[in-house]
Design a protein around this motif. Structure first.
Motif, PDB file in Angstrom:
ATOM      1  N   ARG A 136      33.786  26.433  20.826  1.00 40.30           N
ATOM      2  CA  ARG A 136      33.609  25.865  22.158  1.00 40.30           C
ATOM      3  C   ARG A 136      33.432  26.992  23.176  1.00 40.30           C
ATOM      4  N   ILE A 137      33.223  26.631  24.428  1.00 42.53           N
ATOM      5  CA  ILE A 137      32.879  27.620  25.458  1.00 42.53           C
ATOM      6  C   ILE A 137      34.048  27.811  26.409  1.00 42.53           C
ATOM      7  N   PRO A 138      34.654  28.998  26.435  1.00 43.52           N
ATOM      8  CA  PRO A 138      35.771  29.230  27.359  1.00 43.52           C
ATOM      9  C   PRO A 138      35.313  29.266  28.818  1.00 43.52           C
ATOM     10  N   VAL A 139      36.119  28.680  29.683  1.00 35.03           N
ATOM     11  CA  VAL A 139      35.983  28.865  31.128  1.00 35.03           C
ATOM     12  C   VAL A 139      37.186  29.711  31.527  1.00 35.03           C
ATOM     13  N   LEU A 140      36.955  30.993  31.680  1.00 29.99           N
ATOM     14  CA  LEU A 140      38.044  31.948  31.882  1.00 29.99           C
ATOM     15  C   LEU A 140      38.187  32.323  33.349  1.00 29.99           C
ATOM     16  N   VAL A 141      39.395  32.187  33.868  1.00 30.68           N
ATOM     17  CA  VAL A 141      39.704  32.708  35.190  1.00 30.68           C
ATOM     18  C   VAL A 141      40.054  34.182  35.025  1.00 30.68           C
ATOM     19  N   ASP A 142      39.239  35.030  35.607  1.00 30.64           N
ATOM     20  CA  ASP A 142      39.399  36.478  35.452  1.00 30.64           C
ATOM     21  C   ASP A 142      40.422  36.990  36.450  1.00 30.64           C
ATOM     22  N   THR A 143      41.588  37.344  35.954  1.00 29.25           N
ATOM     23  CA  THR A 143      42.658  37.880  36.790  1.00 29.25           C
ATOM     24  C   THR A 143      42.800  39.383  36.569  1.00 29.25           C
ATOM     25  N   ASP A 144      41.665  40.069  36.552  1.00 28.53           N
ATOM     26  CA  ASP A 144      41.634  41.507  36.298  1.00 28.53           C
ATOM     27  C   ASP A 144      42.084  41.793  34.866  1.00 28.53           C
ATOM     28  N   CYS A 145      41.705  40.876  33.960  1.00 24.73           N
ATOM     29  CA  CYS A 145      42.119  41.021  32.564  1.00 24.73           C
ATOM     30  C   CYS A 145      41.099  41.847  31.781  1.00 24.73           C
ATOM     31  N   VAL A 146      41.518  42.278  30.606  1.00 20.14           N
ATOM     32  CA  VAL A 146      40.665  43.049  29.708  1.00 20.14           C
ATOM     33  C   VAL A 146      40.445  42.216  28.460  1.00 20.14           C
ATOM     34  N   LEU A 147      39.194  42.034  28.077  1.00 22.99           N
ATOM     35  CA  LEU A 147      38.884  41.225  26.906  1.00 22.99           C
ATOM     36  C   LEU A 147      38.642  42.117  25.681  1.00 22.99           C
ATOM     37  N   PRO A 148      39.005  41.642  24.504  1.00 25.62           N
ATOM     38  CA  PRO A 148      38.828  42.451  23.287  1.00 25.62           C
ATOM     39  C   PRO A 148      37.366  42.835  23.049  1.00 25.62           C
ATOM     40  N   PHE A 149      37.166  44.046  22.608  1.00 25.71           N
ATOM     41  CA  PHE A 149      35.842  44.558  22.243  1.00 25.71           C
ATOM     42  C   PHE A 149      34.842  44.455  23.407  1.00 25.71           C
ATOM     43  N   ASP A 150      35.338  44.580  24.630  1.00 26.48           N
ATOM     44  CA  ASP A 150      34.427  44.477  25.780  1.00 26.48           C
ATOM     45  C   ASP A 150      33.464  45.657  25.858  1.00 26.48           C
ATOM     46  N   HIS A 151      33.705  46.697  25.065  1.00 24.34           N
ATOM     47  CA  HIS A 151      32.762  47.812  24.984  1.00 24.34           C
ATOM     48  C   HIS A 151      31.533  47.448  24.154  1.00 24.34           C
ATOM     49  N   LYS A 152      31.634  46.338  23.404  1.00 22.77           N
ATOM     50  CA  LYS A 152      30.577  45.979  22.468  1.00 22.77           C
ATOM     51  C   LYS A 152      30.039  44.571  22.695  1.00 22.77           C
ATOM     52  N   ILE A 153      30.897  43.663  23.163  1.00 18.67           N
ATOM     53  CA  ILE A 153      30.517  42.265  23.337  1.00 18.67           C
ATOM     54  C   ILE A 153      30.303  41.968  24.816  1.00 18.67           C
ATOM     55  N   ASN A 154      29.161  41.385  25.132  1.00 19.15           N
ATOM     56  CA  ASN A 154      28.918  40.905  26.492  1.00 19.15           C
ATOM     57  C   ASN A 154      29.519  39.507  26.588  1.00 19.15           C
ATOM     58  N   TRP A 155      30.736  39.431  27.074  1.00 22.84           N
ATOM     59  CA  TRP A 155      31.454  38.160  27.071  1.00 22.84           C
ATOM     60  C   TRP A 155      30.828  37.119  27.993  1.00 22.84           C
ATOM     61  N   ASN A 156      30.012  37.547  28.933  1.00 22.79           N
ATOM     62  CA  ASN A 156      29.321  36.584  29.794  1.00 22.79           C
ATOM     63  C   ASN A 156      28.292  35.755  29.026  1.00 22.79           C
ATOM     64  N   GLU A 157      27.944  36.195  27.835  1.00 21.23           N
ATOM     65  CA  GLU A 157      27.036  35.418  26.997  1.00 21.23           C
ATOM     66  C   GLU A 157      27.781  34.377  26.173  1.00 21.23           C
ATOM     67  N   HIS A 158      29.097  34.451  26.164  1.00 25.04           N
ATOM     68  CA  HIS A 158      29.910  33.567  25.336  1.00 25.04           C
ATOM     69  C   HIS A 158      30.865  32.689  26.134  1.00 25.04           C
ATOM     70  N   ALA A 159      31.054  33.023  27.400  1.00 20.78           N
ATOM     71  CA  ALA A 159      32.030  32.308  28.216  1.00 20.78           C
ATOM     72  C   ALA A 159      31.556  32.247  29.664  1.00 20.78           C
ATOM     73  N   LEU A 160      32.080  31.269  30.372  1.00 25.17           N
ATOM     74  CA  LEU A 160      31.884  31.216  31.823  1.00 25.17           C
ATOM     75  C   LEU A 160      33.096  31.894  32.438  1.00 25.17           C
ATOM     76  N   ILE A 161      32.885  33.045  33.029  1.00 16.70           N
ATOM     77  CA  ILE A 161      33.978  33.848  33.575  1.00 16.70           C
ATOM     78  C   ILE A 161      33.927  33.783  35.096  1.00 16.70           C
ATOM     79  N   VAL A 162      35.009  33.284  35.686  1.00 15.95           N
ATOM     80  CA  VAL A 162      35.082  33.073  37.137  1.00 15.95           C
ATOM     81  C   VAL A 162      36.204  33.931  37.694  1.00 15.95           C
ATOM     82  N   HIS A 163      35.869  34.786  38.642  1.00  6.35           N
ATOM     83  CA  HIS A 163      36.893  35.647  39.237  1.00  6.35           C
ATOM     84  C   HIS A 163      37.927  34.795  39.959  1.00  6.35           C
ATOM     85  N   GLU A 164      39.173  35.251  39.929  1.00  8.49           N
ATOM     86  CA  GLU A 164      40.253  34.476  40.541  1.00  8.49           C
ATOM     87  C   GLU A 164      40.033  34.228  42.035  1.00  8.49           C
ATOM     88  N   ASN A 165      39.302  35.113  42.699  1.00 11.73           N
ATOM     89  CA  ASN A 165      39.016  34.900  44.121  1.00 11.73           C
ATOM     90  C   ASN A 165      38.029  33.762  44.353  1.00 11.73           C
TER      91      ASN A 165
END
Length: 221
Positions: A136-165
């Motif tokens: 399924r598709i995560p809708v992640l509230v980004d609270t200045d978090c660090v996602l696994p393997f972010d050096h290799k995976i473009n997480w914006n292609e796998h999830a809807l990431i919305v900044h907490e602001n």
């Protein structure tokens, strides 16, 4: 060093020590710190959901951070979103048998296209990996978090990431995202999410890629 904990406090270790941890802040991240996957059982039933006219969003859990309640309320108040929310009285569904809690949690994720993910006691979302595990598709509230393997995976292609602001607009952001994707694109995201979870966020996948963290460093975990 592996630090699987809700604490985001600095760790008193030297730069020569590679740290894999769950909870910390991207703006305060040390060069030797990396996000550790949150491992979960593979309960995928093989299903892929078709795109509906309106987005469906799941959440099953406790209100362990005020941002969760605020954002869930914003989503729930929008009539153009199908919200499938199960609120528990705390962490691990107190008062509910574990068998029932596990079954309802996983059914909740499977039955909605999107899964709401927001930090709890620690600055990370365990649910993020579980939503991916079901394709399924995560809708992640980004609270200045660090996602696994972010050096290799473009997480914006796998999830809807919305900044907490921007959580005040999260409902509209989700609706616009859903409208922008064709049925085939929605299907592909689900398939790719399942693949990326198996390749990187399972224990076997983690071990397979662990060399990317330690590299040529002479120090082991």
């Amino acid at each position: 060093m592996i630090f699987n904990d809700d604490s985001s406090a600095p760790l008193d270790v030297g730069d020569e020590c590679i740290v894999l941890r769950t909870s910390f802040y991207k703006s305060k991240k040390e060069n030797h710190e990396y996000a550790m996957p949150t491992f979960s059982a593979d309960l995928f039933d093989g299903s892929i959901l078709e795109k509906d006219m309106v987005p469906s969003v799941s959440f099953c859990g406790g209100i362990t951070h005020p941002l969760r309640l605020n954002t869930l309320q914003i989503l729930h108040d929008n009539s153009d979103i199908n919200c499938n929310f199960i609120l528990r009285n705390g962490f691990w569904a107190p008062g509910v048998s574990k068998d029932v809690a596990i079954r309802e949690f996983n059914e909740n994720i499977r039955n909605s296209l999107y899964g709401f993910c927001c930090r709890g006691a620690g600055n990370f979302s365990y649910r993020f990996g579980e939503v991916l595990s079901h394709g399924r598709i995560p809708v992640l509230v980004d609270t200045d978090c660090v996602l696994p393997f972010d050096h290799k995976i473009n997480w914006n292609e796998h999830a809807l990431i919305v900044h907490e602001n921007d959580v005040g607009e999260i409902a509209n952001i989700l609706i616009d995202f859903h409208k922008s994707k064709s049925p085939s694109e929605i299907t592909k995201i689900q398939e790719e999410n399942r693949k990326v979870w198996r390749e990187y966020l399972t224990p076997l996948g983690f071990v397979k890629h662990i060399g990317e963290f330690i590299g040529g460093n002479k120090y082991a975990l």
